[in-house]
Write an enzyme that holds these catalytic residues in place. Structure first.
Site, short mmCIF file in Angstrom:
data_model
loop_
_atom_site.label_atom_id
_atom_site.label_comp_id
_atom_site.label_asym_id
_atom_site.label_seq_id
_atom_site.Cartn_x
_atom_site.Cartn_y
_atom_site.Cartn_z
N SER A 169 39.15 43.35 44.00
CA SER A 169 39.71 42.99 42.71
C SER A 169 40.38 41.63 42.80
CB SER A 169 40.70 44.06 42.25
OG SER A 169 42.02 43.60 42.40
N LYS A 170 40.26 40.90 41.70
CA LYS A 170 40.83 39.55 41.61
C LYS A 170 42.31 39.55 41.93
CE LYS A 170 38.53 37.81 37.65
NZ LYS A 170 38.54 37.19 36.37
N ARG A 171 42.99 40.59 41.49
CA ARG A 171 44.44 40.62 41.62
C ARG A 171 44.87 40.93 43.06
NH1 ARG A 171 43.87 43.65 37.55
NH2 ARG A 171 43.03 42.17 36.08
N ARG A 172 44.11 41.79 43.70
CA ARG A 172 44.55 42.29 45.00
C ARG A 172 43.92 41.53 46.17
NH1 ARG A 172 43.19 47.87 44.29
NH2 ARG A 172 41.13 47.02 44.63
#
Ligand code: GLU
Length: 467
Positions: A238-241
């Site tokens: 994921s982009k965020r993680r």
């Protein structure tokens, strides 16, 4: 018309270029090259709120970095989905006229209320036979036929969907704009796409899209949905993680060839005992039928190890050229840099780095007036009983010994033996005095490059600091 396959890559320009997208692009590119087919690049830029020209340029640059060359005769595009809106709308109207689609004026709230009443999830086909003719506030929905839809997928095998689990999905929004499912199919038809190779997350869309292909009287493409990429915890990247932006790896000094080779092995492996193989070998061997359908672990350690192999396989000139962008933000004043000295050091560090961005920290001690001292390393090495002695005695030797790394090493070895110590131990304070760190290129070669005067000055400075 030629029967050569037409593959396509259809990214949305809504953010950094994801490593998963890079793998999809490479799979398509490898297949197009081997089969004598075409790789079509289509930028799916219909989400105006999230698109930007900067992301579009990012896609084009990232593809070029991966070797997907837009001037290659098998490359076609880029096309822009937003330019085809009229075609998407025309196809929607055709579906309406044929009876494959109908208008509906229910709001989201009304749909939810009905769903509560009937106990059925989602939209229940309420407007199917109401004979609406379109107008403000109405969406156009596809009339999902009864029965089942069978998707033949080169990676997943035969996937069956029962049509009663698929609601009558929206083709045109109430503002008249086409939905992704429709635009994507109409563009594939328009661009004569014969093979759709894309991320597994689109598999649930596929029965719907196949229905659109059928309703428009076209033979659906050959589908292949490639497995998702997961992190160490087996969670979807994921982009965020997670670190997913290709650009970031590029900046950190991952080489394009290493990245390409590594990405191709996510879900697939070349035959033989090594996964590190030239691109042409991959092109010759890669088959979707051999792609594993379980999630693929994007293992940064393995990527780094691939990169290390690629770094070591570079010629010295290639290595030096590859380092150049990473030296731009190095900590030394530009006027202290010397490219001949750097070439001598390059030879020493090429075998020791995993990514090119590690190079400045390995060589900065030579170009800085004083080395950057790692204080922890200083505490650990300069506090030992023999540190001051070894620095003093070594400084004496260095004043007059022959100037080459063998002599420099022999001198320290003699001292080490005479004191019943191990070379690894006695090297440490010298290395910290010279380079400020406990790790770096081979010590005696580094000292040789640094030169007698500067070596003596640094040994003296360390003695003074301890003293
Ligand atoms: N624009 C879609 C995406 O980026 C592409 C879907 C497809 O490849 O069909 O996910």
């Amino acid at each position: 018309m030629s029967d050569a396959p037409r593959y396509r890559f259809a990214p949305s320009p809504t953010g950094f270029f994801h490593v998963g997208g890079a793998r999809t692009a490479l799979y398509n590119w490898a297949l197009a090259l081997r089969t004598g087919g075409t790789f079509v690049l289509r930028i799916e830029d219909t989400d105006e709120s999230r698109n930007s020209p900067e992301w579009t340029q990012g896609i084009i640059d990232a593809l070029a970095w991966l070797g997907i060359d837009s001037s290659h005769p098998q490359f076609e595009g880029p096309y822009f989905q937003s330019q085809n809106a009229a075609l998407h709308v025309a196809a929607a109207h055709k579906l309406f006229e044929q009876g494959n689609a109908y208008w509906c004026d229910l709001t989201a709230d009304q749909i939810q209320a009905r769903s509560k009443e009937t106990g059925k999830q989602g939209y229940d086909g309420y407007s199917r036979d109401r004979g609406l003719t379109g107008g403000p506030g109405q969406v156009l929905r596809f009339r999902v036929p009864a029965g089942q839809t069978i998707v033949q997928d080169l990676v997943r095998g035969q996937v069956e969907f029962s049509n009663d689990t698929i609601e009558d999905f929206v083709l045109l929004r109430s503002n008249g704009s086409p939905m992704f499912l429709l635009a994507n199919v109409v563009d594939d038809i328009e661009m004569k796409v014969s093979n759709v190779v894309r991320a597994e997350e689109h598999l649930p869309n596929t029965p719907k899209q196949q229905m659109i292909w059928d309703a428009l009287g076209r033979t659906p493409p050959i589908w292949a949905h490639v497995p998702v990429l997961v992190n160490e915890q087996r969670k979807k990247l994921s982009k965020r993680r997670d670190k997913v932006a290709l650009e970031q790896y590029r900046e950190e000094g991952i080489l394009p060839d290493a990245m390409v080779n590594y990405l191709m092995t996510l879900g697939w492996a070349p035959a033989g005992d090594t996964e590190i193989v030239p691109w042409q070998h991959i092109v010759d061997e890669f088959r979707l039928e051999d792609v594993n359908h379980s999630p693929a672990f994007f293992d940064i350690k393995k990527l780094n190890s691939f990169n290390g192999d690629y770094v070591r396989a570079m010629s010295l000139d290639e290595f030096i050229a590859g380092c150049a962008p990473h030296l731009e933000n190095a900590p030394w004043p530009a006027e202290r840099f010397n490219s001949e000295v750097f070439a001598q050091l390059a030879l020493l560090v090429q075998t020791r780095v995993v990514t090119l961005s590690e190079v400045p920290a390995m060589v900065d001690f030579v170009f800085l007036e004083n080395p950057i001292v790692d204080e922890d390393a200083w505490m650990k090495t300069m506090g030992s009983d023999f540190a001051i002695n070894v620095l003093r005695d070594y400084a004496d030797v260095v004043t007059s010994c022959e100037w080459n790394h063998d002599a420099l090493k022999a001198a320290l070895e003699a001292w080490t033996d005479a004191n019943g110590l191990k070379l690894g131990k006695t090297q440490a304070p010298i290395r910290v005095a010279i380079t400020g760190r406990t790790v770096g290129p081979p010590l005696f070669e580094s000292i040789e490059v640094l030169g007698r005067d500067e070596t003596l000055r640094r040994l003296q400075a360390a003695i003074t600091r301890i003293g």
